[in-house]
Structure formats: C-alpha cells, structure tokens
Design a protein around this motif. Structure first.
Motif, mmCIF file in Angstrom:
data_model
loop_
_atom_site.group_PDB
_atom_site.id
_atom_site.type_symbol
_atom_site.label_atom_id
_atom_site.label_comp_id
_atom_site.label_asym_id
_atom_site.label_seq_id
_atom_site.Cartn_x
_atom_site.Cartn_y
_atom_site.Cartn_z
ATOM 1 N N LEU A 217 0.812 -1.223 0.030
ATOM 2 C CA LEU A 217 -0.173 0.020 -0.025
ATOM 3 C C LEU A 217 0.962 1.131 0.086
ATOM 4 C CD1 LEU A 217 -2.947 0.795 -0.030
ATOM 5 C CD2 LEU A 217 -3.000 0.512 2.500
ATOM 6 N N ALA A 218 1.931 1.162 0.791
ATOM 7 C CA ALA A 218 2.816 2.298 1.022
ATOM 8 C C ALA A 218 3.539 2.561 -0.435
ATOM 9 C CB ALA A 218 3.864 2.078 1.989
ATOM 10 N N ALA A 219 3.996 1.637 -1.093
ATOM 11 C CA ALA A 219 4.644 1.654 -2.446
ATOM 12 C C ALA A 219 3.764 2.232 -3.443
ATOM 13 C CB ALA A 219 5.121 0.336 -2.792
ATOM 14 N N HIS A 224 1.880 6.732 -6.862
ATOM 15 C CA HIS A 224 0.686 7.557 -7.283
ATOM 16 C C HIS A 224 0.893 9.175 -7.036
ATOM 17 C CE1 HIS A 224 -3.531 8.416 -8.282
ATOM 18 N NE2 HIS A 224 -3.481 9.041 -7.239
ATOM 19 N N MET A 225 1.351 9.389 -5.855
ATOM 20 C CA MET A 225 1.196 10.675 -5.289
ATOM 21 C C MET A 225 2.346 11.396 -5.785
ATOM 22 S SD MET A 225 0.061 9.737 -1.482
ATOM 23 C CE MET A 225 0.070 11.557 -0.780
ATOM 24 N N ALA A 320 -0.743 7.306 3.707
ATOM 25 C CA ALA A 320 -0.995 8.435 2.860
ATOM 26 C C ALA A 320 -0.209 9.662 3.532
ATOM 27 C CB ALA A 320 -2.409 8.545 2.416
ATOM 28 N N ALA A 321 -0.751 10.120 4.520
ATOM 29 C CA ALA A 321 -0.138 11.155 5.413
ATOM 30 C C ALA A 321 1.426 11.207 5.542
ATOM 31 C CB ALA A 321 -0.765 11.158 6.730
ATOM 32 N N ARG A 322 1.472 10.063 5.880
ATOM 33 C CA ARG A 322 3.336 9.704 6.015
ATOM 34 C C ARG A 322 4.086 9.657 4.739
ATOM 35 N NH1 ARG A 322 4.463 6.697 10.977
ATOM 36 N NH2 ARG A 322 2.549 6.036 11.940
ATOM 37 N N VAL A 323 3.378 9.495 3.713
ATOM 38 C CA VAL A 323 4.090 9.592 2.302
ATOM 39 C C VAL A 323 4.017 11.061 2.070
ATOM 40 C CG1 VAL A 323 3.285 9.195 0.131
ATOM 41 C CG2 VAL A 323 3.257 7.316 1.533
ATOM 42 N N ASP A 328 8.125 15.062 0.679
ATOM 43 C CA ASP A 328 8.514 16.664 1.006
ATOM 44 C C ASP A 328 10.097 16.687 1.405
ATOM 45 O OD1 ASP A 328 6.151 17.744 0.423
ATOM 46 O OD2 ASP A 328 5.339 17.692 2.534
ATOM 47 N N THR A 329 10.389 15.595 1.840
ATOM 48 C CA THR A 329 11.980 15.470 2.208
ATOM 49 C C THR A 329 12.804 14.929 1.148
ATOM 50 O OG1 THR A 329 11.609 13.337 3.368
ATOM 51 C CG2 THR A 329 10.996 15.284 4.453
#
Length: 333
Positions: A217-219, A224-225, A320-323, A328-329
């Motif tokens: 899910l994270a990948a 996507h984002m 998603a919030a962590r992604v 940003d980093t």
C-alpha cells in the motif's frame, strides 16, 4: 439349601508409589500446556527437522499468516518453558531445541503426528512434480531475456531469472502466473542492479514481513502521489502467497487494475536494498532485518490482515499522510 458364603472382604494395602512428585508433575504439566497450540507444535517440528539443527525466525514466520507479535509470543512461550534457546546473529534470530530436550521432542512428534508426516510427504511429492514441469519454462524465460537484454552479461541475466524464480516459488502458489511473475521480478532486480544512485530518480524501499499489505500500500501511494518523480518498491522478509483481499481492492483504486496486479508479494533482496535511497520498515520486529541504507525509517502502522474493511481504509489514510511528509523530504532530480 446351601447357604451363600460371602466373599472375603478385599483389603486395600497401600504399596510404594513410583509416581512423579508434585513439583515435577507441575513442571511437566506446564510444558504440555505450552505445547497445546498447533502453531507452536509446527514451529517445534520445523526446528526439530531442520537439517541445520536450528531455524531462523524468518523460516518460522512462514508457517502461518499471523502477525510478527504473534510469532514472537509463541516463540517466547517455548523459550520460557525451557524447550528452546535462541541466539541473535547479525540481524536475525536463530532458534534451536535445547539438547537435553531434543529426545523428548522427537519422541513426542513421532508418536503423535505420523499421519501429518504422510500427508506432508504426499504434498511434497505433488509439488516436486510441478517444480520439474516449471523448470523448463524458467530456462526458456531466462534465455529469452538474455537474448533481449544484450547490454547485460548473459550469465548474469540467466542467474537473476533463476534466482528470482527460486525466491518466489518458496512462498507463492504454483500457478500459470508463476512465469509472468518471475519475469516481472527479474526485470525489477536487473533495473536495481544497473541503477545509478547519483543521477537516477529517487527510490524508496518499503519492507514488511509478508509484503501483502502495508508495504504494498505504501509503495502504491508513493508511486501515485509522486506522479513518477519517485520510484517505490516493496518486499517482504517472509512474503505471503498473495495480497490481502482488502488491500488488493485499495491498490486497484489507487493504481488501476493493471498496475495493481504487479504488486505481488516478493522476497527481500540485496539488489533492492543497494538500489534504495530510503529504506522504510513497517512493523517487522525481529522477523525483519535492519536494512542499511542512505536513510532509514520505521513506520509503525496497523496491520491490514487484522483490520476490517473500514480499518484498512484508516490504515491507508495513515500511510498516505506519512507518504506526503516523505515526499517533501526527498530531493528532486
């Protein structure tokens, strides 16, 4: 009439008893209670029959589709009862049966599980026949990729294809999809091998135990984002046979059906680690190795395998919030 003569009364004369003492009985009862769990017995059997004389925790985690804390709990129970001992070597924990208990464990398993041994032998015979049939197809795939990728060493391509197949077949079901999955996995590994870390697109590797939920899910969310500005991979220390159904539906929503089908459970490889700019572990505990990378993070998020459909959606939102913070980093290239 002949009078009935009563039988002489039987007198119970206590004789010396050879029963074990109360303290010993309590100890044995505690051990038997600890063994009265199917997964613990399977773990014990795996360790007892391992030709190395010991088993890595990553091997034991493959026995059931349970979370890492559950695996750790069962192993701790067996250790606390004095059946197992453990040793951490590098990033992995190894378990072996205490020498003084090995005979008792072997006798117990042999006496009470002969039917299971026969059933396992039949399953292994069927699987061996399927593996023989599949081997010729893998050889053909390796030759085809080597003919296509002429800029790479032919022997290297063939070796990667065969290693990729061997890694997948340890946990995956033998189906008609095995060859396409092997090809996808091999191509990904070859890309990782040839990646230029200084100029290539930033790459993130997500690692969990089963590679069937959180890491997938994270990948997918990163890919996507980021709109293609970041490449995300995922892998598992002990990959499952398939993605969790709730997660599969979310992956389809995020990436579309064709892309979602590419996110199959895959074993962790050194190639993926070396190619990553950031390595993120997700609730692995001692089942997942600590991966060296340019940057290391550990995300503690819920396990979709234990959640309802609504719970999985909440886990998605958390990731998603962590992604967003992660993107940003990351440097732009």
């Amino acid at each position: 009439m002949t009078p009935t003569i009563p039988a002489p009364e039987t007198v119970c004369t206590p004789s010396p008893t050879h029963a074990i003492g109360a303290e010993s009985a309590a100890a044995v009862a505690g051990t038997l209670k600890a063994l009265a769990d199917p997964l613990r017995l399977r773990m014990l059997s795996a360790i007892a029959t391992d030709p190395r004389g010991e088993s890595c925790v990553c091997d034991l985690a493959e026995l059931a589709d349970v979370t890492q804390p559950t695996v750790s709990h069962h192993l701790k129970v067996l250790k606390d009862t004095g059946i197992l001992t453990s040793e951490r070597r590098g990033t992995w924990v190894w378990y072996r049966i205490i020498q003084s208990r090995r005979g008792a464990v072997t006798a117990l398993l042999d006496a009470f599980a002969p039917s299971a041994v026969i059933e396992r032998a039949e399953d292994e015979a069927s699987r061996a026949e399927a593996l023989r049939t599949m081997d010729a197809r893998v050889t053909r795939l390796a030759d085809e990729l080597a003919d296509e990728l002429t800029d790479l060493n032919r022997d290297l391509v063939i070796a990667i294809v065969r290693e990729s197949y061997a890694g997948l077949v340890k946990s995956a079901k033998l189906t008609q999809h095995m060859i396409p999955l092997t090809e996808r996995f091999a191509r990904q590994r070859l890309q990782d091998l040839t990646r230029d870390r200084t100029t290539g697109t930033p790459q993130v590797l997500f690692v969990c135990v089963a590679n069937a939920g959180r890491s997938q899910l994270a990948a997918a969310l990163v890919n996507h984002m980021s709109n293609g500005t970041v490449i995300a991979r995922s892998a598992g220390s002990t990959p499952a046979t398939d993605i969790h159904p709730h997660v599969r539906s979310l992956l389809t929503e995020i990436a579309g059906e064709s892309d979602a089908l590419d996110t199959f459970p895959k074993p962790l490889t050194d190639d993926a680690v070396r190619a990553a700019d950031v390595v993120i572990t997700m609730g692995c505990g001692d089942v997942c190795p600590i991966i060296p990378g340019v940057r290391y993070e550990d995300w503690v998020v819920g396990d979709p395998a234990l959640a309802s459909a609504e719970g999985v959606a909440a886990i998605r939102d958390d990731i998603a919030a962590r992604v967003r913070t992660l993107l940003d980093t990351l440097p732009s290239r």
